[in-house]
Design an enzyme around this catalytic site. Structure first.
Site, mmCIF file in Angstrom:
data_model
loop_
_atom_site.group_PDB
_atom_site.id
_atom_site.type_symbol
_atom_site.label_atom_id
_atom_site.label_comp_id
_atom_site.label_asym_id
_atom_site.label_seq_id
_atom_site.Cartn_x
_atom_site.Cartn_y
_atom_site.Cartn_z
ATOM 1 N N SER A 116 12.334 0.157 52.734
ATOM 2 C CA SER A 116 12.114 -1.277 52.554
ATOM 3 C C SER A 116 13.169 -2.133 53.256
ATOM 4 C CB SER A 116 12.118 -1.622 51.068
ATOM 5 O OG SER A 116 12.264 -3.003 50.878
ATOM 6 N N ASN B 294 0.791 -11.192 50.226
ATOM 7 C CA ASN B 294 2.027 -10.428 50.347
ATOM 8 C C ASN B 294 3.186 -11.069 49.576
ATOM 9 O OD1 ASN B 294 2.591 -12.588 52.136
ATOM 10 N ND2 ASN B 294 4.029 -11.306 53.274
ATOM 11 N N ALA C 90 -2.931 -6.698 58.300
ATOM 12 C CA ALA C 90 -2.078 -7.540 59.145
ATOM 13 C C ALA C 90 -2.918 -8.272 60.190
ATOM 14 C CB ALA C 90 -1.008 -6.687 59.822
ATOM 15 N N LYS D 286 -2.063 -5.192 49.367
ATOM 16 C CA LYS D 286 -2.189 -6.608 49.722
ATOM 17 C C LYS D 286 -3.558 -7.188 49.376
ATOM 18 C CE LYS D 286 1.303 -6.645 53.384
ATOM 19 N NZ LYS D 286 1.631 -7.077 54.752
#
Length: 257
Positions: free
Chosen positions: A12, A87, A135, A66
């Site tokens: 992350s 998100n 995305a 998401k």
């Protein structure tokens, strides 16, 4: 307290970014300014997470949740509604959970800057979006709002989705002379698979020149094989790091940090 939910979070970016941001702003953990990673095996665990952590004020959301997070939220920001992906979540004092999409904000602002800096007259060409995942939807909406025409391409013609109205072709059938902005929204080339790149034909890659703009949402490595191929032919290139920072700062603004 803030955090990130996803399935695998060992790499992350968010925890380091927000922890450092809190330190710079002198916001201490004692005051509740912490950023934690919450790995969820399935999205249904989200409700327990909220129940067990009443001091949570905001969350980031990453792969693969998401889209599946949406039924667990009370409201959606209009942009997140259009993209059909979230998100960032803001948790109000009364417990209301509002979903946002800051990928859109990060991408749109970085693309505008990239195109303006490299092309003072503006961008009037058509863009090609590689990939049709979550995305890609944020990229789609941003391009619509910038009045940039676009087409999608994916690895399979069977990947057409109902919420899109576009022509999807196999990579090998694309003629990139029609597209001067090429945006990779796939994970191809991401560490550790740094030798991978979108399977446009070698003939297509050979056509790239100084008139092309290549944008890769991948930021690790800093220069993917896709970007290297473009740079070697004189194209203008940008990776996803500025977008990443932009979406994180937009989340901080939503949370009031």
């Amino acid at each position: 307290m803030f955090g990130l939910i996803g399935k695998k979070l060992s790499h992350s970016f968010s925890k380091k970014y927000f922890t450092e941001k809190f330190q710079k702003l002198n916001l201490s953990p004692k005051e509740g300014y912490m950023y934690e990673l919450f790995e969820l095996d399935k999205i249904e665990e989200f409700e327990n997470l909220i129940r067990e952590n009443p001091i949570l004020k905001g969350l980031n959301v990453t792969i693969p949740y998401k889209k599946s997070i949406i039924p667990f939220l009370d409201k959606l920001d209009p942009v997140a509604q259009r993209i059909e992906a979230v998100n960032t979540i803001k948790i109000e004092k009364d417990g209301t959970k509002i979903g946002y999409n800051t990928d859109y904000i990060g991408f749109k602002s970085s693309l505008e800057k990239f195109l303006y800096q490299k092309s003072k007259t503006g961008f009037k060409e058509t863009a090609l979006i590689l990939g049709t995942g979550g995305a890609a939807q944020a990229v789609k909406i941003a391009l619509e709002d910038l009045n940039i025409k676009f087409d999608f391409v994916s690895s399979s013609i069977n990947q057409i989705q109902d919420n899109f109205t576009y022509q999807t072709l196999p990579y090998s059938e694309i003629d990139i002379t029609n597209y001067k902005l090429i945006i990779n929204t796939t994970p191809l080339g991401m560490y550790p698979n740094i030798d991978d790149f979108p399977p446009l034909s070698e003939e297509n890659y050979s056509k790239i020149d100084a008139n092309y703009f290549l944008y890769d949402l991948v930021y690790n490595p800093e220069e993917t094989a896709f970007l290297t191929k473009g740079k070697n032919k004189g194209a203008k290139i940008i990776n996803g790091l500025e977008m990443l920072h932009g979406q994180a700062e937009a989340a901080a603004d939503i949370w009031g940090i």
